[in-house]
Design a protein around this motif. Structure first.
Motif, PDB file in Angstrom:
ATOM      1  N   THR A 171      -2.496   7.905  -1.975  1.00 46.09           N
ATOM      2  CA  THR A 171      -1.865   8.576  -2.486  1.00 46.09           C
ATOM      3  C   THR A 171      -0.807   7.908  -3.657  1.00 46.09           C
ATOM      4  OG1 THR A 171       0.642   9.241  -0.782  1.00 46.09           O
ATOM      5  CG2 THR A 171      -1.446  10.393  -0.915  1.00 46.09           C
ATOM      6  N   LEU A 172      -1.240   6.766  -3.880  1.00 47.41           N
ATOM      7  CA  LEU A 172      -0.260   5.626  -5.005  1.00 47.41           C
ATOM      8  C   LEU A 172      -0.843   5.733  -6.255  1.00 47.41           C
ATOM      9  CD1 LEU A 172       1.817   4.412  -4.550  1.00 47.41           C
ATOM     10  CD2 LEU A 172       0.793   2.476  -4.160  1.00 47.41           C
ATOM     11  N   VAL A 215       0.318  -5.703  -2.699  1.00 49.03           N
ATOM     12  CA  VAL A 215      -0.663  -4.368  -3.704  1.00 49.03           C
ATOM     13  C   VAL A 215      -0.257  -4.535  -5.901  1.00 49.03           C
ATOM     14  CG1 VAL A 215      -0.930  -2.216  -4.419  1.00 49.03           C
ATOM     15  CG2 VAL A 215       0.019  -2.611  -2.386  1.00 49.03           C
ATOM     16  N   HIS A 228       9.111  -3.337   3.145  1.00 46.61           N
ATOM     17  CA  HIS A 228       7.817  -2.551   2.702  1.00 46.61           C
ATOM     18  C   HIS A 228       7.396  -3.742   0.489  1.00 46.61           C
ATOM     19  CE1 HIS A 228       6.932   1.061   0.410  1.00 46.61           C
ATOM     20  NE2 HIS A 228       8.057   0.696  -0.577  1.00 46.61           N
ATOM     21  N   ARG A 265       5.010  -5.654   0.716  1.00 47.98           N
ATOM     22  CA  ARG A 265       3.460  -4.405   0.452  1.00 47.98           C
ATOM     23  C   ARG A 265       3.620  -4.377  -0.891  1.00 47.98           C
ATOM     24  NH1 ARG A 265       5.164  -2.856   5.542  1.00 47.98           N
ATOM     25  NH2 ARG A 265       6.184  -0.825   4.794  1.00 47.98           N
ATOM     26  N   LEU A 266       4.682  -4.178  -1.360  1.00 48.50           N
ATOM     27  CA  LEU A 266       3.846  -2.941  -2.630  1.00 48.50           C
ATOM     28  C   LEU A 266       4.257  -4.768  -4.013  1.00 48.50           C
ATOM     29  CD1 LEU A 266       7.056  -0.595  -3.480  1.00 48.50           C
ATOM     30  CD2 LEU A 266       4.581  -0.070  -2.683  1.00 48.50           C
ATOM     31  N   LEU A 302      -7.468  -1.519  -0.754  1.00 48.16           N
ATOM     32  CA  LEU A 302      -6.069  -1.090  -1.484  1.00 48.16           C
ATOM     33  C   LEU A 302      -6.170   0.820  -1.526  1.00 48.16           C
ATOM     34  CD1 LEU A 302      -4.800  -3.053  -3.944  1.00 48.16           C
ATOM     35  CD2 LEU A 302      -4.232  -3.073  -1.718  1.00 48.16           C
ATOM     36  N   TYR A 346      -4.049   2.919   0.760  1.00 44.83           N
ATOM     37  CA  TYR A 346      -2.669   3.621  -0.504  1.00 44.83           C
ATOM     38  C   TYR A 346      -2.930   4.830  -1.317  1.00 44.83           C
ATOM     39  CZ  TYR A 346       0.095  -0.522   1.168  1.00 44.83           C
ATOM     40  OH  TYR A 346       0.730  -1.271   1.379  1.00 44.83           O
TER      41      TYR A 346
END
Length: 264
Positions: free
Chosen positions: A65-66, A33, A26, A29-30, A59, A63
């Motif tokens: 809702t990020l 991003v 995670h 991945r962040l 992206l 994602y």
């Protein structure tokens, strides 16, 4: 330790390992991003909307809702001439990232959409923000249903604002807004002076800023009763940065002009 105790210990250890592995993946991945979002913003700074779009589109799909992804994707959409999609994403991002960070850009989206009511609503959330106030001045002066007197007053606030006018884009935008205000007041001389000043900054502007200033300049010329000069100015704006918000707005305004008289 009995067999049940061993089993519980092994299960707990396995769960910890799985959680640790998930956490590491995670974080990776962040990190990827974040790197892609930074690259997208840098591409926008260069005026490379296509490259920024290639970075943010996947992206946003992965994602949706990020908030930070929504924010940067909206930056790209607005810069590329899609203020409607940008406004939707900025509205969502603002709920998590805060008004101070998002509202000024959202004012710009609603100004581009000719929605002065929404622009005023959002600008009221950040009443002391310079970008929001300048953008609202643009909206009031140029948008359908805008309050021309309020727009003039807002623009006048920045005529002697050294901080804003220190940048070529800020200086050119204030001059272009004053040109629009003068044209609406019927003062052709003051309009021409302000427009000449805005145009004099052209060499110092990026192509997408030059396109936006051209869009504003065309508004001033149209308001002054010179539709063919406005048409020519909007055409140059479209050519300066074809894939930009300035070009999109210039194209829209040019399409609303009556057809030119046929040559004799």
């Amino acid at each position: 330790m009995d067999n049940l105790g061993v089993l519980i210990a092994l299960t707990a250890a396995a769960a910890v390992l799985v959680a640790a592995g998930w956490f590491l993946r995670h974080q990776q991945r962040l990190g990827a991003v974040t790197e892609a979002l930074v690259d997208a913003e840098e591409a926008l700074d260069r005026g490379d909307v296509a490259a920024a779009r290639e970075l943010t589109a996947p992206l946003l799909s992965a994602y949706p809702t990020l908030a930070v992804v929504q924010e940067v994707a909206a930056d790209v959409l607005y810069a590329g001439g899609d203020p409607l999609s940008a406004a939707s994403l900025w509205e969502r991002a603002m709920k998590k990232l805060g008004e101070a960070r998002i509202a000024p850009r959202l004012v710009a989206a609603y100004s581009a959409l000719n929605r002065p009511g929404d622009a005023r609503r959002v600008a009221a959330l950040v009443p002391d923000d310079a970008l929001a106030r300048i953008t609202l001045a643009w909206c009031e002066l140029a948008a359908t249903g805008g309050d021309r007197e309020r727009g003039r007053a807002l623009a006048l606030e920045f005529v002697k604002d050294d901080a804003v006018r220190a940048t070529p884009s800020g200086d050119a935008m204030i001059a272009a807004l004053m040109a629009i205000s003068a044209a609406q007041a019927g003062d052709a001389t003051r309009m021409a002076t302000a427009l000449a000043h805005a145009q004099s900054r052209g060499a110092d502007l990026t192509p997408h800023d030059r396109a936006f200033i051209g869009y504003l300049g065309g508004i001033a010329l149209r308001e002054a009763g010179a539709p063919e000069d406005a048409r020519a100015t909007w055409t140059m704006a479209m050519e300066a940065a074809p894939e930009s918000i300035g070009s999109a707005l210039a194209r829209r305004e040019r399409s609303h002009l009556p057809a030119p008289d046929p040559a004799p």
